[in-house]
Design a protein around this motif. Structure first.
Motif, PDB file in Angstrom:
ATOM      1  N   GLY A   1       0.799  -1.217   0.000  1.00  0.00           N
ATOM      2  CA  GLY A   1       0.000   0.000   0.000  1.00  0.00           C
ATOM      3  C   GLY A   1       0.830   1.265   0.000  1.00  0.00           C
ATOM      4  N   ASN A   2       0.218   2.355   0.480  1.00  0.00           N
ATOM      5  CA  ASN A   2       0.948   3.625   0.491  1.00  0.00           C
ATOM      6  C   ASN A   2       1.458   3.960   1.881  1.00  0.00           C
ATOM      7  OD1 ASN A   2      -0.998   5.481   1.928  1.00  0.00           O
ATOM      8  ND2 ASN A   2      -2.308   4.997   0.178  1.00  0.00           N
TER       9      ASN A   2
ATOM     10  N   ARG B   1       0.512   3.067   6.105  1.00  0.00           N
ATOM     11  CA  ARG B   1       1.419   2.392   7.035  1.00  0.00           C
ATOM     12  C   ARG B   1       1.748   3.231   8.256  1.00  0.00           C
ATOM     13  NH1 ARG B   1       4.058  -2.245   5.843  1.00  0.00           N
ATOM     14  NH2 ARG B   1       4.293  -2.133   8.098  1.00  0.00           N
ATOM     15  N   LEU B   2       1.641   4.567   8.127  1.00  0.00           N
ATOM     16  CA  LEU B   2       1.895   5.445   9.272  1.00  0.00           C
ATOM     17  C   LEU B   2       0.645   5.692  10.095  1.00  0.00           C
ATOM     18  CD1 LEU B   2       4.243   8.111   7.627  1.00  0.00           C
ATOM     19  CD2 LEU B   2       4.895   6.288   9.203  1.00  0.00           C
ATOM     20  N   SER B   3      -0.488   5.230   9.608  1.00  0.00           N
ATOM     21  CA  SER B   3      -1.743   5.455  10.303  1.00  0.00           C
ATOM     22  C   SER B   3      -1.782   4.681  11.609  1.00  0.00           C
ATOM     23  CB  SER B   3      -2.914   5.021   9.411  1.00  0.00           C
ATOM     24  OG  SER B   3      -4.114   4.966  10.135  1.00  0.00           O
ATOM     25  N   GLU B   4      -2.452   5.237  12.601  1.00  0.00           N
ATOM     26  CA  GLU B   4      -2.598   4.558  13.883  1.00  0.00           C
ATOM     27  C   GLU B   4      -3.396   3.271  13.748  1.00  0.00           C
ATOM     28  OE1 GLU B   4      -4.236   7.225  16.714  1.00  0.00           O
ATOM     29  OE2 GLU B   4      -2.429   8.466  16.882  1.00  0.00           O
TER      30      GLU B   4
ATOM     31  N   SER C   1       0.676   9.578   0.641  1.00  0.00           N
ATOM     32  CA  SER C   1      -0.237   8.675  -0.069  1.00  0.00           C
ATOM     33  C   SER C   1       0.213   8.408  -1.501  1.00  0.00           C
ATOM     34  CB  SER C   1      -1.658   9.254  -0.062  1.00  0.00           C
ATOM     35  OG  SER C   1      -1.687  10.530  -0.662  1.00  0.00           O
ATOM     36  N   ASN C   2       1.176   9.174  -2.003  1.00  0.00           N
ATOM     37  CA  ASN C   2       1.723   8.936  -3.341  1.00  0.00           C
ATOM     38  C   ASN C   2       3.097   8.270  -3.291  1.00  0.00           C
ATOM     39  OD1 ASN C   2      -0.444   9.905  -4.757  1.00  0.00           O
ATOM     40  ND2 ASN C   2       0.355  11.976  -4.993  1.00  0.00           N
ATOM     41  N   ILE C   3       3.467   7.767  -2.121  1.00  0.00           N
ATOM     42  CA  ILE C   3       4.678   6.957  -1.982  1.00  0.00           C
ATOM     43  C   ILE C   3       4.210   5.541  -1.654  1.00  0.00           C
ATOM     44  CG2 ILE C   3       6.781   6.563  -0.640  1.00  0.00           C
ATOM     45  CD1 ILE C   3       6.917   9.589  -0.207  1.00  0.00           C
ATOM     46  N   LEU C   4       4.460   4.603  -2.575  1.00  0.00           N
ATOM     47  CA  LEU C   4       3.964   3.239  -2.436  1.00  0.00           C
ATOM     48  C   LEU C   4       5.081   2.303  -1.985  1.00  0.00           C
ATOM     49  CD1 LEU C   4       1.731   3.004  -5.644  1.00  0.00           C
ATOM     50  CD2 LEU C   4       1.199   3.977  -3.398  1.00  0.00           C
ATOM     51  N   LEU C   5       4.691   1.209  -1.350  1.00  0.00           N
ATOM     52  CA  LEU C   5       5.645   0.262  -0.772  1.00  0.00           C
ATOM     53  C   LEU C   5       5.379  -1.126  -1.321  1.00  0.00           C
ATOM     54  CD1 LEU C   5       5.319   1.466   2.941  1.00  0.00           C
ATOM     55  CD2 LEU C   5       7.077   2.141   1.307  1.00  0.00           C
ATOM     56  N   ASN C   6       6.449  -1.807  -1.762  1.00  0.00           N
ATOM     57  CA  ASN C   6       6.274  -3.175  -2.251  1.00  0.00           C
ATOM     58  C   ASN C   6       6.437  -4.174  -1.117  1.00  0.00           C
ATOM     59  OD1 ASN C   6       9.024  -3.443  -1.811  1.00  0.00           O
ATOM     60  ND2 ASN C   6       9.578  -3.468  -3.981  1.00  0.00           N
ATOM     61  N   GLU C   7       6.518  -5.461  -1.477  1.00  0.00           N
ATOM     62  CA  GLU C   7       6.563  -6.495  -0.448  1.00  0.00           C
ATOM     63  C   GLU C   7       7.807  -6.411   0.418  1.00  0.00           C
ATOM     64  OE1 GLU C   7       8.767  -7.991  -3.962  1.00  0.00           O
ATOM     65  OE2 GLU C   7       6.824  -7.018  -3.655  1.00  0.00           O
TER      66      GLU C   7
END
Length: 914
Positions: free
Chosen positions: A683-684, A688-691, A732-738
């Motif tokens: 996801g973005n 991942r930084l969300s509580e 939200s425009n920085i995405l993360l892979n596996e």
């Protein structure tokens, strides 16, 4: 007052829950009979006839014993001088940990001279496999002595688990104290996991671990639960503080001797071996001595005092006459508990052991026992030995045993280098890395990810025993051989990824059929010798992209376009291309163009929505070769039209960088517009930084993400000619892979700069509130440092965990952080979910880098090349600190010198008389 050493607590901690007090007194104070729940006792006796006393016989059979000296070198073993018990290294019982020497101790035994420490992982386990297997009774014992082995002088506190349940807490009063935990347990499986759990209060370690088989006829009880040792006493011994164990005790129980000055010790003058052949196998050295009141007219009294009246106890009292009674002599007594008759008359016989224990547990605030001689008795009561246990309930829940056996076989076959110890699924907080399990009483494995795990060889048949498996990822290993038929027999399997291996032969037709009917997502690419057609004779399969190996003269690769499947199309549609010609130019590229019907097929009619933006919804899709993609479909109501669509597509066709999301293809079919990207499974960054995300990013991971994003942005600014300004950089425009690799996405608002050093481009300000450069917003002048401001906000979010605009109050993150910066309060600046687990120097440097990016005047901000260099320094500081810590740990554990010392397995105080 007596405190068992294993029940001692650290200074300033709560007092122990239970205090055992042995008291000999002539008058019991009134008012000491609280509410009591007690059961009537059982009497067990065994009689042996002897013409004359037999000499002492020592036990000599250690069959079934498991004796582990934790922390000695792999392959080491020795026989203990005192007990003659053979001990072995723990290397075959656990996969993790570091060996250390103990730096100081008072009269340590050989087993306490080394420890194995577990600085990595929340749970580390030893697996014991007793010879008799499940359903049998075992004594399990663990020893711990800190001895300042790590030179930190910090007494740790950690948890000890038996299987999936908590056994006890390990804590210390001082570095020389030996803590012993012991339990009598009947496992429901053929193996027993003893686990050390890090609860954040110090690194777990262990000195020794032992298992002893017991006869199933002893230590019986009517209530469920295991028996946690409170203490075990040899009463009447005149050798104060002497400990008795193997060889004297065939079961290797440890007995602590006690004799009060208010009691009289009586002894047989010899030791009989016959007791070791009874149900409880009691040591002759213990049963040949006893204690009796000095005042023969008084009862023998003792009591248990406890803070928790709900705690349940089992007591085992052992009796044997030690004197040769004359014809007219008798010794008969009854046992009373809190004024109620607990046991009928007991008449101990010589060379006979009698054990009294209750049918049910006893509990109360105070348990007062009184041994009173009967009217016909000429001699006072005696007691030879006493064992006290606390009932400990264990759920003994386990993962489905067929799944456990299968995953352990997989671990063994492929020599998986992960912390796969203990139960695979339970407790849920400690599930094995790469596994997901069903949430029920006996969970099953539903997902297994072994990608990038260096697996070699064929796909093992053990996978076929994971009957509930839904997702299996074996990608990017070195697996060889054919794709096995049994994978198609896993009825629950809906996702199978075998990419990046060296598989050969053909794909089983049953797997192909599951893929074709939509019940299985199948990924097979990057297996160069794997044939994807059914026949594998060169014929093209209309549903797949088929690599066909021809003769050594030529190799021909054909790609076919179909209506239902998805293929790569390298033949440009001339009519569509003409429609795409605009002022900005044509979308000519090697990227694939898809029809709308193909998008419907790969997304299964857009059923899985994974994101939403100004352009429209983003849907998960799967290409014919199993590659997952993200399909960004333009909504008919979107404010962003063909101009933004073409801008993003054109930009991504000409830029290529590992930290920019890769464009797989596009669709421009009438009014239907879509961009097809590589799928980013994590996801973005905002999510991942969300509580709401319980999987908190570690500090090192955050720094690596910052470096990744900075590299992507620096490439756009300085690696592209002309430079490219993103204009909408945000979390939200920085995405993360596996692998948590960060990639910048969403280039719909991006612009080229006419010249790298020319004046700013004047545009209508665009972007997202909170990230928008104040100078750009007020003037409309766009330059590279507009993105630098946005990146600074992203960096502040990574550091603090807070969003750009903090609610309630709609406070900008720069304003929110300012007071703490003025106070130099870095601990409250960094995301509190990290719980202080970060290097302060790297945190300060990261914060300084972020603040350098956010001045309101653009000229005061650095270029992205400088920002990237600073962030790499931050990451190196963090990694260097971690590396230094590991090196220091290994230095401490490099020596395994053994010293021969007297056996002193526990620093205990004897019971006291008040």
């Amino acid at each position: 007052m007596h405190h068992h050493s294993t029940e001692k607590t650290r200074m300033n901690s709560r007092p122990p829950l239970v205090r055992l007090i042995f008291v000999l007194f002539t008058i019991i104070s009134s008012g000491n009979n609280p509410e009591l729940v007690a059961g009537k006792p059982h009497h067990t006796a065994s009689t042996f006839q002897h013409n004359h006393p037999s000499p002492r016989r020592l036990a000599a059979d250690t069959q079934g014993f498991i004796s582990i000296d934790c922390g000695i070198a792999p392959g080491s073993y020795y026989t203990d001088d005192k007990t003659q018990i053979p001990y072995t290294s723990d290397a075959d019982f656990t996969d993790t940990g570091i060996n250390y020497n103990v730096s100081r101790s008072e009269n340590p035994s050989k087993q306490l001279m080394n420890v194995r420490s577990f600085p990595e992982g929340a749970r580390n386990c030893y697996t014991l496999e007793p010879e008799k297997g499940k359903g049998n009774k075992y004594l399990i014992r663990a020893f711990f002595m800190y001895g300042n082995y790590d030179s930190k002088n910090q007494l740790p506190v950690f948890k000890l688990h038996l299987g999936v349940d908590e056994w006890d807490t390990i804590n210390f009063n001082n570095s020389s104290q030996t803590v012993r935990k012991e339990i009598i347990h009947v496992p429901k499986t053929d193996y027993i996991d003893v686990c050390l759990v890090n609860n954040g209060s110090g690194t777990p370690f262990i000195s020794a671990l032992e298992l002893r088989p017991l006869g199933n006829s002893s230590y019986n009880k009517t209530e469920s639960g295991s028996l946690l040792l409170f203490n075990r006493w040899d009463i009447g011994s005149e050798q104060e503080k002497l400990q008795v164990r193997y060889k004297d005790d065939a079961l290797d129980r440890i007995w602590n001797s006690y004799m009060s000055t208010s009691w009289e010790s009586i002894t047989a003058g010899f030791e009989s071996y016959s007791y070791s052949e009874t149900r409880f196998k009691l040591p002759g050295i213990i049963m040949s001595t006893a204690a009796t009141p000095k005042n023969e007219s008084e009862p023998l009294r003792f009591f248990l005092d406890m803070d928790d009246p709900s705690q349940r106890f089992y007591l085992y009292m052992h009796f044997s006459e030690v004197l040769q009674l004359q014809g007219n002599q008798s010794r008969v007594f009854t046992i009373w508990l809190n004024g109620n008759l607990w046991s009928d008359a007991v008449a101990p016989e010589r060379l006979t052991s009698t054990t009294i224990f209750s049918t049910n547990s006893v509990r109360g605030s105070r348990l007062s026992f009184s041994l009173q001689k009967t009217g016909e008795s000429m001699l006072p009561p005696i007691i030879n030995a006493l064992e006290v246990y606390v009932i400990k309930e264990f759920s003994q829940s386990t993962t489905d045993q067929e799944d456990v056996e299968a995953i352990k076989k997989i671990k063994s076959v492929y020599m998986v280098r992960r912390n796969w110890q203990g139960d695979p699924c339970l407790p849920m907080d400690y599930q094995w890395d790469g596994l997901k399990c069903s949430d029920n009483g006996s969970p099953t494995l539903i997902s297994l990810n072994l990608s990038y795990s260096n697996l070699t060889g064929k796909i093992h048949p053990s996978f076929s025993n994971l009957k509930s498996l839904q997702n299996l990822d074996l990608s990017y290993n070195n697996l060889t051989g054919s794709v096995p038929e049994f994978l198609a027999e896993l009825s629950s399997l809906t996702f199978l990824n075998l990419e990046g291996n060296n598989l050969t032969g053909s794909v089983p037709q049953a797997l192909m059929e599951k893929y074709q009917n939509g019940t299985l997502s199948l990924s097979l690419r990057e297996n160069p010798n794997l044939c994807l057609s059914v026949s594998c004779k060169g014929k093209q399969n209309k549903n797949f992209i088929v690599p066909v190996l021809a003769s050594i003269i030529s190799v021909l690769v054909l790609f076919l376009l179909i209506a239902v499947g998805i293929i790569w199309n390298f033949k440009r549609k001339e009519d569509t291309a003409m429609e795409m010609v605009t002022k900005e130019g044509s979308l000519k590229s090697g990227n694939s163009e898809f029809t709308y019907s193909e998008l419907v097929a790969i997304t299964r009619n857009f059923t899985s929505t994974i994101g939403q933006g100004g352009f429209g919804n983003v849907h998960l899709g799967t290409l014919v070769d199993g590659t997952q993609v993200a399909v960004k479909l333009r909504s008919q109501s979107s404010m962003q039209g063909s101009k933004e669509f073409r801008a993003e597509a054109k930009l991504l066709m000409r830029v290529h960088h590992k930290n920019l999301v890769r464009l797989v293809g596009y669709c421009n079919d009438g009014t239907n517009m879509a961009l097809i990207y590589e799928y980013m499974s994590n996801g973005n960054l905002r999510q991942r930084l969300s509580e709401r995300d319980t999987d908190v990013l570690h500090w090192k991971e955050r720094l690596q993400i910052a470096v990744d994003a900075a590299q992507g942005l620096e490439y756009l600014h300085n690696g592209c000619k002309p430079p490219i300004i993103h204009r909408d950089l945000k979390t939200s425009n920085i995405l993360l892979n596996e692998k948590l690799q960060a990639k910048i996405a969403d280039f719909g608002l991006s612009r080229d700069l006419a010249t790298e050093s020319g004046p700013p481009v004047s545009t209508v300000p665009a972007g997202t509130p909170g990230y928008l450069d104040p100078e750009y917003y007020s003037s409309g002048n766009l330059n590279k440092r507009s993105d630098v401001y946005s990146f600074g906000i992203v960096l502040l979010e990574l550091i603090t965990g807070q969003p750009a605009i903090i609610t309630p109050g709609n406070i900008h993150i720069v304003q929110w952080i300012s007071p703490m910066i003025e106070r130099g309060d870095i601990q409250n600046v960094v995301d509190p979910r990290l719980q202080g687990d970060f290097n302060t120097n790297s945190a300060w440097k990261a914060l300084e880098t972020a603040l350098a990016c956010v001045p309101s005047t653009a000229i005061q901000r650095p270029d992205m090349s400088h920002v990237l260099a600073d962030l790499k320094d931050c990451l190196e500081i963090e990694v260097g600190a971690m590396r230094t810590q590991r090196i220091d740990s290994y230095k401490m554990g490099s020596s395994n010198t053994l010293k021969s010392c007297a056996v002193d397995l526990e620093n205990e105080m004897a019971p006291h008389v008040r």
